[in-house]
Design an enzyme around this catalytic site. Sequence first.
Site, PDB file in Angstrom:
ATOM      1  CG  PHE A  43     -27.782 -34.521 -23.139  1.00 13.81           C
ATOM      2  CD1 PHE A  43     -27.231 -35.607 -23.803  1.00 13.81           C
ATOM      3  CD2 PHE A  43     -26.929 -33.669 -22.430  1.00 13.81           C
ATOM      4  CE1 PHE A  43     -25.863 -35.857 -23.761  1.00 13.81           C
ATOM      5  CE2 PHE A  43     -25.555 -33.914 -22.379  1.00 13.81           C
ATOM      6  CZ  PHE A  43     -25.029 -35.011 -23.049  1.00 13.81           C
ATOM      7  CG  PHE A  55     -28.692 -26.876 -13.654  1.00  7.68           C
ATOM      8  CD1 PHE A  55     -29.560 -26.433 -12.662  1.00  7.68           C
ATOM      9  CD2 PHE A  55     -27.324 -26.681 -13.470  1.00  7.68           C
ATOM     10  CE1 PHE A  55     -29.080 -25.818 -11.512  1.00  7.68           C
ATOM     11  CE2 PHE A  55     -26.837 -26.067 -12.321  1.00  7.68           C
ATOM     12  CZ  PHE A  55     -27.709 -25.640 -11.338  1.00  7.68           C
ATOM     13  NE  ARG A 105     -34.734   8.341 -26.380  1.00  8.54           N
ATOM     14  CZ  ARG A 105     -35.567   8.812 -25.467  1.00  8.54           C
ATOM     15  NH1 ARG A 105     -36.856   8.922 -25.747  1.00  8.54           N
ATOM     16  NH2 ARG A 105     -35.120   9.173 -24.287  1.00  8.54           N
ATOM     17  N   GLY A 137     -32.958   4.061 -20.567  1.00  9.40           N
ATOM     18  CA  GLY A 137     -33.922   3.567 -19.586  1.00  9.40           C
ATOM     19  C   GLY A 137     -34.911   2.575 -20.186  1.00  9.40           C
ATOM     20  CD  GLU A 188     -25.891 -27.734 -25.626  1.00  5.86           C
ATOM     21  OE1 GLU A 188     -25.318 -28.028 -26.686  1.00  5.86           O
ATOM     22  OE2 GLU A 188     -27.114 -27.609 -25.502  1.00  5.86           O
ATOM     23  CB  SER A 198     -16.314 -18.768 -21.922  1.00  2.12           C
ATOM     24  OG  SER A 198     -17.448 -18.276 -22.599  1.00  2.12           O
ATOM     25  CD  GLU A 199     -14.829 -19.628 -17.712  1.00  2.00           C
ATOM     26  OE1 GLU A 199     -15.857 -20.269 -18.042  1.00  2.00           O
ATOM     27  OE2 GLU A 199     -14.846 -18.411 -17.462  1.00  2.00           O
TER      28      GLU A 199
END
Lengths: 379, 262
Positions: A123, A156, A268, A340, A363, A366-367
Amino acid sequence: MEFSYSREQQMVKAMLKKFAETEIAPISEEIDAEAKYPYETIAHLGNLGVMGMPFPKEYGGAGSDYLTYIMAVEELSKVDASHGVIVQTHNALCCWPIFTYGTEEQKQKYLPKLLSGEHLGAFGLTEPNAGTDAAMQQTTAKDMGDHWLLNGSKIFISGGGIADVYVVMAMTDKSKGNKGISSFIVEKGMPGFSRGKKENKMGIRGSIAAELVFEDCAVPKENLLGGLGKGFKVAMSSLDVGRLGIAAQALGIAQGAFDQTVEYMKQRRQFGRSLDKFQALAFEMANMKTRIDGSRFLLYNAANCRDRGLSSTVEAAQAKLSCSETASYVVDKAVQFHGGYGYIKDYPVERMYRDQKITEIYEGTSEVMKMVISGSIFK
Amino acid sequence: MKIAVCVKQVPDTNEIRINPETGTLIRDGVPSILNNDDANALEQALQVKDAQPDTEVIVVTMGPPQAKEMLQECLAMGADDAILLSDRALGGSDTWATSNALAAGLKKAGPFDLIFAGRQAIDGDTAQVGPQIAEKMGLAQVTYVKAFELDGAFATVKRALEDGYETLRVKLPCVLTAIKELNTPRYMSVPGILKAAKADIKVWSADDIGVDKTTVGLKASPTNVFRSFTPRPKGKGVSVEGDTPKEQAANLLADLRAKHII
């Protein structure tokens, strides 16, 4: 209202979970490190019907509803967000506009090969000066009588240079602003159409983004999509559909990073106990799970609205905003809790941290999502 | 060509955990799956269908009603039809009784040119049901099949042995049991799933298949599970040090003497 997965949704999720863990997980690190497009797994997904999931069988699609398709993107993105966006861009931003706005001839010509995954779709809207302000298109299409002549460039573009079929926006009448934009189906190999610079991205590196260059590119007359001057509508409605897929991608990243962290915390040990025994961390995991599940409800609701033919623009914007910002929060904590080890590439959360960021940008940023949502509040 | 594939729903042994206190299996919440070798059996049948599209592949299982879910998965992989043999009268069957029921079901659904089964199920590990079906149906059988090729009315197969394989040519109809080396089972496809989720799966009772009820079920089973237990984990072995076999033998003898074994 019913909150349970249907049998077909259960099976689609189970199949893609197994596929992602067996076929994709072993190559994720490599496609990320080498920015390598995963041709083989994408072709395999095509054979399984994933590259044409939410389209009718008569054109070669799998015939699923949109909600089940959303779950598929989510499932793939739990393991590898590059695969999520490749499937998503192809389905929502190329197949969808051709299916929705195409003439019967265009559908017959392009959809069977796209929906089977034999051809890949992309697109082309974004330009150096036309990002969120998409109406600032500088690519032009001139009516030459028996064909269109395209000039300009796009940047892009996900799948740029890889895809076989492109839905491309160009100005046909600059004096008309938005209404002067038209969309075209452009094929790889058309004279005057080439790939420009390949971007070196922070994340989703298995999905190739590149510049598209049009230099006196001759496009057949019949490849105008959706009518003269309808390009802006084609683009905006495609992005509206696309948002759900990106929300699903973000949700998948969040869930994947969360699941990795759960396993890590169980094994861990520090200060003589495993990390899950530290309440400060366990409580934060509770927050993460709650935000993930809440975002999932927003997303499935928006997809369900679309399936029922209801307006879903605001719902989709809410879903994308919530899923992508939740993902941002979750990957941050996931890396933090890995300590780490989260900062080195041996652990998938390092990649997920980088893959996530784009979900707040592409796409619709957020704004923009907030513009859509707030616009519906103060209308 | 008409092919039957005998399949079984089993607990996913990868997901089974052991209760550390009692040492017993935790069965709750363990997902059920299509038995691994059976997936290879189905894949081989589907490959025949890929090459000869007029082939009909029918999966057959005996089990409780929830085995329908596994049959749906077989349909989603590409099987044409599925039959579930399910009846209280069949419950608790051992391998002998199970093969009586399956043979009766296969006779009713047949005749078949080929019957595939998995070598063995990951829960029982007996590897008996496939061969027993062949015996009861009076068909030729080849077990441990790791390669398969159809040539007219014959199949040429490689039968895995412990230290090699034998190549056999077998006349159809026959029963073949598959091992994992045979192929890589395909995934369910999305169109297959959408179709399978709505498929009507045939359920046949003991009466439907006309099996003699004195030959099926728990009471008719000549073998019974006396007790099941989780074997104690073996301790770590000892490797005998030494540069030469003579030195190793001497060290072993010294060790055995020290422990008063000899």
